[in-house]
Write an enzyme that holds these catalytic residues in place. Sequence first.
Site, PDB file in Angstrom:
ATOM      1  N   ALA A 279       3.447   2.580   7.274  1.00  0.00           N
ATOM      2  CA  ALA A 279       2.509   3.580   6.788  1.00  0.00           C
ATOM      3  C   ALA A 279       2.145   3.642   5.244  1.00  0.00           C
ATOM      4  O   ALA A 279       1.153   4.077   4.874  1.00  0.00           O
ATOM      5  CB  ALA A 279       2.870   4.975   7.244  1.00  0.00           C
TER       6      ALA A 279
ATOM      7  N   PRO B 271       1.882   2.793   0.966  1.00  0.00           N
ATOM      8  CA  PRO B 271       1.747   4.006   0.429  1.00  0.00           C
ATOM      9  C   PRO B 271       0.857   5.005   0.968  1.00  0.00           C
ATOM     10  O   PRO B 271       0.993   6.274   0.567  1.00  0.00           O
ATOM     11  CB  PRO B 271       1.253   3.709  -0.893  1.00  0.00           C
ATOM     12  CG  PRO B 271       0.284   2.577  -0.709  1.00  0.00           C
ATOM     13  CD  PRO B 271       1.126   1.761   0.540  1.00  0.00           C
TER      14      PRO B 271
ATOM     15  N   CYS C  51      -4.471  -7.112   6.478  1.00  0.00           N
ATOM     16  CA  CYS C  51      -5.273  -7.371   5.336  1.00  0.00           C
ATOM     17  C   CYS C  51      -4.921  -8.692   4.848  1.00  0.00           C
ATOM     18  O   CYS C  51      -4.729  -9.101   3.927  1.00  0.00           O
ATOM     19  CB  CYS C  51      -5.200  -6.378   3.995  1.00  0.00           C
ATOM     20  SG  CYS C  51      -3.547  -6.294   3.318  1.00  0.00           S
TER      21      CYS C  51
HETATM   22  C1  LIG Z   1       0.264  -3.430   4.919  1.00  0.00           C
HETATM   23  S1  LIG Z   1       1.559  -2.251   4.279  1.00  0.00           S
HETATM   24  C2  LIG Z   1       0.991  -0.891   4.753  1.00  0.00           C
HETATM   25  C3  LIG Z   1      -0.085  -0.150   4.200  1.00  0.00           C
HETATM   26  C4  LIG Z   1      -0.392   1.234   4.593  1.00  0.00           C
HETATM   27  N1  LIG Z   1      -0.582   1.162   5.887  1.00  0.00           N
HETATM   28  C5  LIG Z   1      -1.544   1.962   3.781  1.00  0.00           C
HETATM   29  O1  LIG Z   1      -2.565   2.211   4.323  1.00  0.00           O
HETATM   30  O2  LIG Z   1      -1.292   2.416   2.624  1.00  0.00           O
HETATM   31  C6  LIG Z   1       3.062  -2.946   5.349  1.00  0.00           C
HETATM   32  C7  LIG Z   1       4.093  -1.817   5.313  1.00  0.00           C
HETATM   33  O3  LIG Z   1       5.077  -2.319   6.076  1.00  0.00           O
HETATM   34  C8  LIG Z   1       6.382  -1.983   5.697  1.00  0.00           C
HETATM   35  N2  LIG Z   1       7.094  -2.632   6.594  1.00  0.00           N
HETATM   36  C9  LIG Z   1       7.610  -3.994   6.428  1.00  0.00           C
HETATM   37  N3  LIG Z   1       8.491  -4.249   7.435  1.00  0.00           N
HETATM   38  C10 LIG Z   1       8.809  -3.018   8.319  1.00  0.00           C
HETATM   39  C11 LIG Z   1       9.623  -2.606   9.220  1.00  0.00           C
HETATM   40  N4  LIG Z   1      10.224  -3.542   9.730  1.00  0.00           N
HETATM   41  N5  LIG Z   1       9.695  -1.295   9.436  1.00  0.00           N
HETATM   42  C12 LIG Z   1       8.838  -0.545   9.165  1.00  0.00           C
HETATM   43  N6  LIG Z   1       8.163  -0.714   8.237  1.00  0.00           N
HETATM   44  C13 LIG Z   1       7.928  -1.991   7.633  1.00  0.00           C
HETATM   45  C14 LIG Z   1       6.410  -2.084   4.217  1.00  0.00           C
HETATM   46  O4  LIG Z   1       7.239  -1.480   3.370  1.00  0.00           O
HETATM   47  C15 LIG Z   1       4.809  -1.761   3.830  1.00  0.00           C
HETATM   48  O5  LIG Z   1       4.611  -0.626   3.556  1.00  0.00           O
END
Ligand SMILES: C[S@@+](CC[C@H](N)C(=O)[O-])C[C@H]1O[C@@H](n2cnc3c(N)ncnc32)[C@H](O)[C@@H]1O
Length: 386
Positions: A209, A211, A324
């Site tokens: 989720a 930032p 994205c």
């Molecule tokens: C594409 S970004 C999310 C952007 C967010 N949904 C937004 O709209 O602002 C992907 C996110 O996945 C998180 N992430 C990566 N591996 C993860 C895991 N195993 N469990 C939970 N979160 C994870 C990262 O920390 C990052 O914040």
Amino acid sequence: MLDQADHAAMGGVPGLADRALARAIAGEVLRWLVDLDALIDSATRQKLAGDAKARMVLRMMLAQWLRLETPPHAVIGTGLPLLDGGPRRLAHGVFSNLARQKVTLPDVPTLPEAVASRWGERAPAIAAAIARPPPLDLALRDAAETEQWAERLSAIVLAPGHLRLPRGAPVTELAGYKEGAWWVQDFAASLPARLLGPGEGKRALDLCAAPGGKTLQLAAAGWQVTALDLSEKRLSRLRENLTRTGLQAEIVQADALKWTPEEKFDAILLDAPCTATGTCRRHPDVIHRIGPKQIDDVADLQAKLLDRASHWLKPGGRLVYAVCSLEPEEGEHQVVGCMLPADPIKPEELPATVPPTAKGWLRTDPGMLAEQGGMDGFFAARWRAD
Ligand SMILES: C[S@@+](CC[C@H](N)C(=O)[O-])C[C@H]1O[C@@H](n2cnc3c(N)ncnc32)[C@H](O)[C@@H]1O
């Protein structure tokens, strides 16, 4: 990645204006790297190594002159001291030679060969979109106020609840920032959460989720949101965003590969970690940094996350998967592995400028909406639990 490097590199740069200039130079070098290198190679008898300091400095000097319109004498004055005690004369000769010839850059940046072939027929439009940093898009907390905020901010309306301003607008000084009437979010990034519709107090899991752009959207649409992310640092930005906008969500810091919910959800938005190649207008480093290995690694993680999320829906609940990324391995190829019944997106669920694909998926490219400044590349698909 560029943001992280920016943070580390800017430690010694005092002043907002100097930081903005350093950022602009780095961005232009990354956008036009192939073309800048071709100019440098055209003016050197012996090809400079890819990581030679003289090449690095020449790239910055040429980007300042050709893209940021800094006069050559000023570029020489600030660029050459970076090579004190090194190949200063060589760089001076190369730059002066190119300046004398009045060389120019092409209208559209040349992509590295491997990237152009990976993006195939989409590549020319994406390259054209990379030529300039993107405008500023804002998502409104209350879509009913779209016209009102468009007028106040002199913005154009991309869709109900989404506005576009020219780039360079000072975000924290704009009307509505302090009271949290909107947040910065690329238009394409706002589309996946729209696919879950109004929440009416039902429970949604925003998986991955932080930032928090999509958490804010879901909360503003009336969902009771659980926002989960692995990164505490990124979650602290999500908390700040919630405080500023006055919206609410339960925050969980956990690894989604290990966490299991106590109760199932009416909706899940999995905005999976990805190569982010769809953000190449804003983060041109992805053009040079991402290759088959990074795509494979992240596709593996995405498949695991999608599989886990597909077990956490109540009957009738809906799951949206989004990335994205411009890479089919992270989008189109990924979704065929999900065992839930597909819930194809209907045209009336999306703004007319971004219709769904024939398969009922969402696919945007940076080259779309070109007249108005493009949009991030996103992929999204949706399923409904039996
Ligand atoms: C594409 S970004 C999310 C952007 C967010 N949904 C937004 O709209 O602002 C992907 C996110 O996945 C998180 N992430 C990566 N591996 C993860 C895991 N195993 N469990 C939970 N979160 C994870 C990262 O920390 C990052 O914040």
